[in-house]
Scaffold this active site. Structure first.
Site, PDB file in Angstrom:
ATOM      1  N   ILE A  19       6.603  -0.862  -8.480  1.00 31.43           N
ATOM      2  CA  ILE A  19       5.327  -0.288  -8.254  1.00 31.43           C
ATOM      3  C   ILE A  19       4.972   0.670  -9.229  1.00 31.43           C
ATOM      4  O   ILE A  19       3.951   0.884  -9.571  1.00 31.43           O
ATOM      5  CB  ILE A  19       5.344   0.368  -6.816  1.00 31.43           C
ATOM      6  CG1 ILE A  19       5.490  -0.694  -5.682  1.00 31.43           C
ATOM      7  CG2 ILE A  19       3.916   1.217  -6.745  1.00 31.43           C
ATOM      8  CD1 ILE A  19       5.669  -0.423  -4.261  1.00 31.43           C
ATOM      9  N   ASN A  91       6.366   8.748  -7.303  1.00 35.40           N
ATOM     10  CA  ASN A  91       6.824   7.461  -6.755  1.00 35.40           C
ATOM     11  C   ASN A  91       8.176   6.907  -6.570  1.00 35.40           C
ATOM     12  O   ASN A  91       8.514   6.088  -5.844  1.00 35.40           O
ATOM     13  CB  ASN A  91       6.152   6.337  -8.004  1.00 35.40           C
ATOM     14  CG  ASN A  91       6.619   4.987  -7.901  1.00 35.40           C
ATOM     15  OD1 ASN A  91       6.444   4.173  -6.648  1.00 35.40           O
ATOM     16  ND2 ASN A  91       7.568   4.596  -8.638  1.00 35.40           N
ATOM     17  N   TYR A 155      15.383   8.236   4.869  1.00 34.13           N
ATOM     18  CA  TYR A 155      14.310   7.582   4.286  1.00 34.13           C
ATOM     19  C   TYR A 155      13.073   7.774   4.801  1.00 34.13           C
ATOM     20  O   TYR A 155      12.054   8.165   4.696  1.00 34.13           O
ATOM     21  CB  TYR A 155      14.740   6.060   3.954  1.00 34.13           C
ATOM     22  CG  TYR A 155      13.310   5.497   3.289  1.00 34.13           C
ATOM     23  CD1 TYR A 155      13.256   5.664   1.869  1.00 34.13           C
ATOM     24  CD2 TYR A 155      12.634   4.477   3.782  1.00 34.13           C
ATOM     25  CE1 TYR A 155      12.327   5.026   1.039  1.00 34.13           C
ATOM     26  CE2 TYR A 155      11.885   3.614   3.073  1.00 34.13           C
ATOM     27  CZ  TYR A 155      11.453   3.576   1.792  1.00 34.13           C
ATOM     28  OH  TYR A 155      10.563   3.229   0.967  1.00 34.13           O
ATOM     29  N   ALA A 186       3.816  -1.601   1.950  1.00 37.24           N
ATOM     30  CA  ALA A 186       4.779  -2.138   3.186  1.00 37.24           C
ATOM     31  C   ALA A 186       5.729  -2.914   2.545  1.00 37.24           C
ATOM     32  O   ALA A 186       6.708  -2.717   2.322  1.00 37.24           O
ATOM     33  CB  ALA A 186       3.919  -2.675   4.173  1.00 37.24           C
TER      34      ALA A 186
HETATM   35  P1  NAP Z   1      12.268   0.013  -7.727  1.00 35.48           P
HETATM   36  O1  NAP Z   1      12.064  -1.552  -7.930  1.00 35.48           O
HETATM   37  O2  NAP Z   1      13.536   0.371  -7.608  1.00 35.48           O
HETATM   38  O3  NAP Z   1      11.601   0.819  -9.116  1.00 35.48           O
HETATM   39  C1  NAP Z   1      11.659   2.164  -8.874  1.00 35.48           C
HETATM   40  C2  NAP Z   1      12.028   2.734 -10.194  1.00 35.48           C
HETATM   41  O4  NAP Z   1      12.228   4.390 -10.174  1.00 35.48           O
HETATM   42  C3  NAP Z   1      13.289   2.110 -10.819  1.00 35.48           C
HETATM   43  O5  NAP Z   1      13.159   2.080 -12.178  1.00 35.48           O
HETATM   44  C4  NAP Z   1      14.448   3.404 -10.429  1.00 35.48           C
HETATM   45  O6  NAP Z   1      15.507   3.356 -11.233  1.00 35.48           O
HETATM   46  C5  NAP Z   1      13.603   4.353 -10.549  1.00 35.48           C
HETATM   47  N1  NAP Z   1      14.115   5.710 -10.019  1.00 35.48           N
HETATM   48  C6  NAP Z   1      14.518   5.565  -8.417  1.00 35.48           C
HETATM   49  N2  NAP Z   1      15.034   6.796  -8.167  1.00 35.48           N
HETATM   50  C7  NAP Z   1      15.139   7.418  -9.401  1.00 35.48           C
HETATM   51  C8  NAP Z   1      15.665   8.883  -9.312  1.00 35.48           C
HETATM   52  N3  NAP Z   1      16.105   9.597  -8.558  1.00 35.48           N
HETATM   53  N4  NAP Z   1      15.666   9.348 -10.768  1.00 35.48           N
HETATM   54  C9  NAP Z   1      15.016   8.444 -11.757  1.00 35.48           C
HETATM   55  N5  NAP Z   1      14.709   7.151 -11.583  1.00 35.48           N
HETATM   56  C10 NAP Z   1      14.459   6.926 -10.298  1.00 35.48           C
HETATM   57  O7  NAP Z   1      11.447   0.645  -6.510  1.00 35.48           O
HETATM   58  P2  NAP Z   1       9.757   0.275  -5.871  1.00 35.48           P
HETATM   59  O8  NAP Z   1      10.018  -0.969  -4.700  1.00 35.48           O
HETATM   60  O9  NAP Z   1       8.932  -0.121  -6.911  1.00 35.48           O
HETATM   61  O10 NAP Z   1       9.683   1.577  -5.143  1.00 35.48           O
HETATM   62  C11 NAP Z   1       8.710   2.398  -5.338  1.00 35.48           C
HETATM   63  C12 NAP Z   1       8.346   3.391  -4.304  1.00 35.48           C
HETATM   64  O11 NAP Z   1       7.649   2.664  -3.486  1.00 35.48           O
HETATM   65  C13 NAP Z   1       9.504   4.177  -3.462  1.00 35.48           C
HETATM   66  O12 NAP Z   1       9.085   5.307  -3.212  1.00 35.48           O
HETATM   67  C14 NAP Z   1       9.446   3.245  -2.471  1.00 35.48           C
HETATM   68  O13 NAP Z   1      10.127   3.972  -1.298  1.00 35.48           O
HETATM   69  C15 NAP Z   1       8.114   2.891  -2.343  1.00 35.48           C
HETATM   70  N6  NAP Z   1       7.958   1.841  -1.534  1.00 35.48           N
HETATM   71  C16 NAP Z   1       8.197   0.450  -1.781  1.00 35.48           C
HETATM   72  C17 NAP Z   1       7.784  -0.661  -1.022  1.00 35.48           C
HETATM   73  C18 NAP Z   1       8.163  -2.156  -1.433  1.00 35.48           C
HETATM   74  O14 NAP Z   1       8.192  -3.094  -0.855  1.00 35.48           O
HETATM   75  N7  NAP Z   1       8.783  -2.352  -2.515  1.00 35.48           N
HETATM   76  C19 NAP Z   1       7.493  -0.330   0.403  1.00 35.48           C
HETATM   77  C20 NAP Z   1       7.157   0.804   0.584  1.00 35.48           C
HETATM   78  C21 NAP Z   1       7.319   1.855  -0.194  1.00 35.48           C
HETATM   79  P3  NAP Z   1      16.921   2.439 -10.955  1.00 35.48           P
HETATM   80  O15 NAP Z   1      16.549   0.961 -11.244  1.00 35.48           O
HETATM   81  O16 NAP Z   1      17.904   3.073 -11.801  1.00 35.48           O
HETATM   82  O17 NAP Z   1      17.117   2.563  -9.341  1.00 35.48           O
END
Ligand code: NAP
Length: 261
Positions: A19, A91, A155, A186
């Site tokens: 995202i 994010n 979470y 979601a």
């Molecule tokens: P993602 O695919 O893991 O991408 C997140 C990026 O942020 C990754 O590059 C990750 O690095 C980095 N990151 C995470 N924690 C970090 C930290 N503590 N320090 C530095 N870098 C960090 O995640 P996503 O699915 O896009 O999710 C993004 C946000 O949307 C989150 O807050 C999540 O809770 C929210 N969300 C997502 C969904 C969904 O369906 N995908 C649904 C509801 C909410 P690494 O690869 O090293 O982990």
């Protein structure tokens, strides 16, 4: 539509994958300069290579956001290099499944550092420059903040707190003209989501089970659809009177009558 983001400086935590990457791309498309603050893990390598090859207005600051000092250093570096911050997109995070059973208070606290404390730290350290620009903060939360999921207390606590902080900051920052909103996804296919799906016994059946319950179009939300809402909320030109809002971008998954699916 011109969102008025040209040459604005936007910080996106975790902005190199999933995202966050979609948000980064949407901001770049609007002519903004983006600073991605993230770990340099495998899933950001292609993105970074593309940014370098295309000479995009995108900086990368490597940080583990779980460390508040890393958040401070990231903001200081942006201040030194760009001298302004117009938008902050909190994010980075991950659903880490620390439940009432199976977890313990120590792991609960660690998870809050992973998912919540850096939202505060980034806003805290960016605040002086956000005041100067009368900027905007967008907190990426989750439907879990509203629905509960089971088995993921920490979470859920973090995601719920992000919604509370959105309204708390919107109130505190009124005198400075800083708007604060949140976006709640979601089900969005990202590297994180893919890893979770692939950990299930039958990923394709699991995916179909989920998408069959998403009312609008029986499909996952695109990262670009979360990003479109986010850039709108970053834009003082177009959302200048929008603050303290929780925008659920999920094809009706959270709010529509179950009988529809
Ligand atoms: P993602 O695919 O893991 O991408 C997140 C990026 O942020 C990754 O590059 C990750 O690095 C980095 N990151 C995470 N924690 C970090 C930290 N503590 N320090 C530095 N870098 C960090 O995640 P996503 O699915 O896009 O999710 C993004 C946000 O949307 C989150 O807050 C999540 O809770 C929210 N969300 C997502 C969904 C969904 O369906 N995908 C649904 C509801 C909410 P690494 O690869 O090293 O982990």
């Amino acid at each position: 539509m011109d969102l008025g983001l040209r040459d604005r400086v936007i910080l996106v935590t975790g902005g190199g994958a999933g995202i966050g990457e979609a948000v980064t791309r949407a901001c770049l498309a609007e002519g903004a300069t983006v600073v991605v603050i993230s770990r340099r893990s495998q899933n950001v390598q292609n993105f970074l290579a593309e940014m370098a090859a295309t000479n995009a207005a995108c900086d990368f600051f490597e940080a583990d956001l779980e460390d508040p000092e890393a958040c401070r250093a990231a903001v200081e570096s942006v201040a030194a290099r760009h001298r302004r911050i117009d938008g902050l997109v909190n994010n980075a995070g991950a659903n880490d499944g620390i439940g009432l059973e199976g977890g313990d208070p120590g792991r609960f606290l660690t998870s809050l550092k992973r998912n919540l404390v850096h939202y505060y730290a980034m806003a805290h350290y960016a605040l002086p420059l956000l005041k100067e620009s009368r900027g905007s903060i967008v907190n990426i939360s989750s439907k879990v903040a509203l629905t509960g999921q089971g088995g993921t207390s920490a979470y859920a606590a973090a995601k719920g707190a992000q919604l509370a902080l959105t309204r708390e900051w919107a109130a505190e920052l009124l005198p400075f003209g800083i708007r604060v909103n949140s976006v709640l996804p979601a089900e969005v296919m990202t590297p994180l989501y893919r890893r979770w799906l692939d950990s299930t016994d039958d990923p394709e059946t699991t995916l179909r089970h989920i998408t069959d319950r998403i009312p609008l179009g029986r499909r996952m939300t695109e990262g670009a659809e979360i990003a479109a809402m986010t850039v709108f909320l970053l834009s003082s030109a177009k959302s200048g009177h929008t603050t303290a809002q929780h925008m659920v971008v999920d094809g009706g998954y959270t709010h529509l009558d179950r009988s529809l699916t």
